[in-house]
Design an enzyme around this catalytic site. Structure first.
Site, PDB file in Angstrom:
ATOM      1  N   LYS A   1      85.836  -2.503  21.165  1.00  0.00           N
ATOM      2  CA  LYS A   1      85.596  -1.144  21.658  1.00  0.00           C
ATOM      3  C   LYS A   1      86.658  -0.812  22.707  1.00  0.00           C
ATOM      4  O   LYS A   1      86.386  -0.726  23.904  1.00  0.00           O
ATOM      5  CB  LYS A   1      84.163  -1.002  22.213  1.00  0.00           C
ATOM      6  CG  LYS A   1      83.177  -0.702  21.091  1.00  0.00           C
ATOM      7  CD  LYS A   1      81.805  -0.313  21.524  1.00  0.00           C
ATOM      8  CE  LYS A   1      81.697   1.040  22.166  1.00  0.00           C
ATOM      9  NZ  LYS A   1      81.779   2.166  21.219  1.00  0.00           N
TER      10      LYS A   1
ATOM     11  N   ASP B   1      80.915   0.026  17.016  1.00  0.00           N
ATOM     12  CA  ASP B   1      79.782   0.870  16.606  1.00  0.00           C
ATOM     13  C   ASP B   1      80.033   1.476  15.231  1.00  0.00           C
ATOM     14  O   ASP B   1      79.143   1.518  14.372  1.00  0.00           O
ATOM     15  CB  ASP B   1      79.469   1.949  17.660  1.00  0.00           C
ATOM     16  CG  ASP B   1      80.707   2.693  18.147  1.00  0.00           C
ATOM     17  OD1 ASP B   1      81.839   2.233  17.869  1.00  0.00           O
ATOM     18  OD2 ASP B   1      80.547   3.747  18.798  1.00  0.00           O
TER      19      ASP B   1
ATOM     20  N   ASP C   1      77.911 -11.425  17.008  1.00  0.00           N
ATOM     21  CA  ASP C   1      76.507 -11.812  16.906  1.00  0.00           C
ATOM     22  C   ASP C   1      75.734 -10.722  16.165  1.00  0.00           C
ATOM     23  O   ASP C   1      74.980 -10.971  15.212  1.00  0.00           O
ATOM     24  CB  ASP C   1      75.958 -12.014  18.327  1.00  0.00           C
ATOM     25  CG  ASP C   1      74.604 -12.685  18.357  1.00  0.00           C
ATOM     26  OD1 ASP C   1      74.084 -13.025  17.281  1.00  0.00           O
ATOM     27  OD2 ASP C   1      74.051 -12.860  19.456  1.00  0.00           O
TER      28      ASP C   1
ATOM     29  N   ASP D   1      74.702 -10.684  11.808  1.00  0.00           N
ATOM     30  CA  ASP D   1      73.303 -10.586  11.373  1.00  0.00           C
ATOM     31  C   ASP D   1      73.099  -9.355  10.501  1.00  0.00           C
ATOM     32  O   ASP D   1      72.355  -9.389   9.510  1.00  0.00           O
ATOM     33  CB  ASP D   1      72.358 -10.512  12.583  1.00  0.00           C
ATOM     34  CG  ASP D   1      71.929 -11.897  13.040  1.00  0.00           C
ATOM     35  OD1 ASP D   1      72.605 -12.875  12.652  1.00  0.00           O
ATOM     36  OD2 ASP D   1      70.938 -12.007  13.784  1.00  0.00           O
TER      37      ASP D   1
END
Ligand code: NAD
Length: 371
Positions: A194, A227, A251, A255
């Site tokens: 980001k 994002d 992380d 997932d």
């Protein structure tokens, strides 16, 4: 038969023991039919190591793991260990291995077998044929960097804080793994951060860009904000090949990508360390993403395929045995194609089998692929 491929096997607890026993049958098959031999040592880790040695990772076990070319890991944990002191908990054994072996690169493939397209919550056309790799930096960033803590403020309230810090060297070493992976796959690397709002992200993008210019011949490098990447993963995941990102974003994104495939029992992973200049090998550990599943342990219900796919990653990334890795993955696909399913991936019209039945289906597929 002796071999210069030294593999340490750590089955761990619960279904870890069952899926590893199944994996050993695959290893035997490759020795017998492909003359692919490993020098194998085996020990306890996690709760089983606590029961045997009084610690979740004995010093000798760690020394053996450090001296191996690769560690093949099952899973650890179980309710009988819940009341142990923090440092004695089974999971500490796994974390200590990752730390001591300095495994800074975590590889999580998200692959959808055509036979399991229906297991995803996404539309079949979005996930069918999906094969992407999330590469997460595992030892730096906001889970480790200092300063971090909880401190009291003058007014008696508190502040909790973590630091997202990456150095040029840390970004370069994960970037190199990303480029190596892209080179072995479709040649596309997407760097995710980001940089619009974080200084660590600005440096991340700068270093990745410079590294690619210097060493990235034949690879295309893209940049994406984290994002947006999360959105793109569920909108159109097939646009990606390899995604490289930091510890925190990795992380979350790994997932998210894992669930595109729909089942925990199918997900492998690898964690890699630095290359040893003397041998040219990397420290490496391969393990399924799932845990020890105490609810089904000891009942011949565990899906062994995540373990098998972790083993195939070991063949590919530690031992450069791409043809054998392809063979194992093809056999897994054929076993699914035969309609055999463990309970976790059961579908209408399929035949439910146990760990042993699924293992046999894969071994039968290996036989028929090499007949
Ligand atoms: P889990 O992954 O063990 O199980 C979650 C659910 O998925 C359970 O219902 C289980 O039956 C099912 N499942 C998992 N793997 C499966 C497989 N191969 N085949 C069929 N079904 C499968 O997670 P959990 O229940 O949250 O944790 C259980 C224990 O495992 C805990 O002690 C936890 O700390 C530990 N754990 C260890 C690891 C690891 O060793 N890497 C990872 C996660 C959890």
């Amino acid at each position: 038969m002796s071999s210069n491929r030294k593999v340490m096997i750590l089955p761990g607890d619960g279904i870890g023991k069952e899926v590893m026993a199944a994996n050993l049958q695959l290893i035997d098959w490759l020795a017998k039919h492909k003359s692919l031999n490993f020098d194998i040592s085996e020990d306890e880790v996690g709760g089983a190591a606590y029961d045997k040695y009084g610690t979740p990772l004995a010093d000798e076990t760690l020394a053996d793991a450090m001296a191996s070319d690769a560690v093949l890991f099952g899973a650890v944990g179980g309710p009988q260990y819940d009341d142990l002191a923090f440092e004695l908990k089974p999971e500490r054994g796994l974390l200590a291995l990752r730390k001591e072996m300095e495994l800074f690169a975590n590889l999580r493939p998200a692959m959808v077998f055509p036979e399991l397209v229906e297991a995803s919550t996404l539309k079949p056309e979005v996930v069918s044929g999906l094969d992407i790799m999330i590469l997460r930096e595992l030892t730096g960033g906001s889970y480790f960097a200092e300063p971090r803590g909880i401190e009291e403020l003058a007014d008696g309230t508190k502040k909790g804080f973590d630091t997202n810090l990456y150095t040029t060297g840390e970004i370069e070493r994960i970037g190199r793994v990303g480029m190596d992976l892209a080179r072995k796959r479709n040649g596309h690397l997407m760097s995710v951060e980001k940089s619009n709002v974080m200084h660590s992200g600005v440096l991340w993008r700068e270093v990745m860009t410079a590294l690619h210019a210097a060493e990235g011949e034949g690879i295309t490098l893209g940049h994406m904000y984290a994002d947006n990447c999360a959105m793109q993963l569920v909108r159109n995941p097939k646009q990606f090949d390899v995604i490289v990102t930091d510890n925190l974003f990795g992380d979350l994104l790994s997932d998210c990508a894992a669930m595109l495939t729909g089942s925990l029992g199918m997900l492998p992973s690898a964690s890699l360390g630095a290359t040893d200049p003397a041998t040219g090998m990397r420290k490496a550990m391969y393990e399924p993403v799932h845990g020890s599943a105490p609810d089904i342990a000891g009942q011949n219900l565990a899906n062994p395929l995540a373990q098998f796919l972790s083993f195939s990653m070991m063949l590919r990334y530690s031992f450069d045995q791409g043809a054998e890795a392809d063979l194992v993955e093809k056999a897994v696909g054929m076993a699914l194609g035969s309609g055999k399913r463990t309970g976790d991936i059961m579908a209408p019209g399929c035949e439910q089998v146990g760990t042993d039945g699924m293992t046999k289906a894969v071994l039968d597929a290996l036989d028929s692929l090499t007949r």
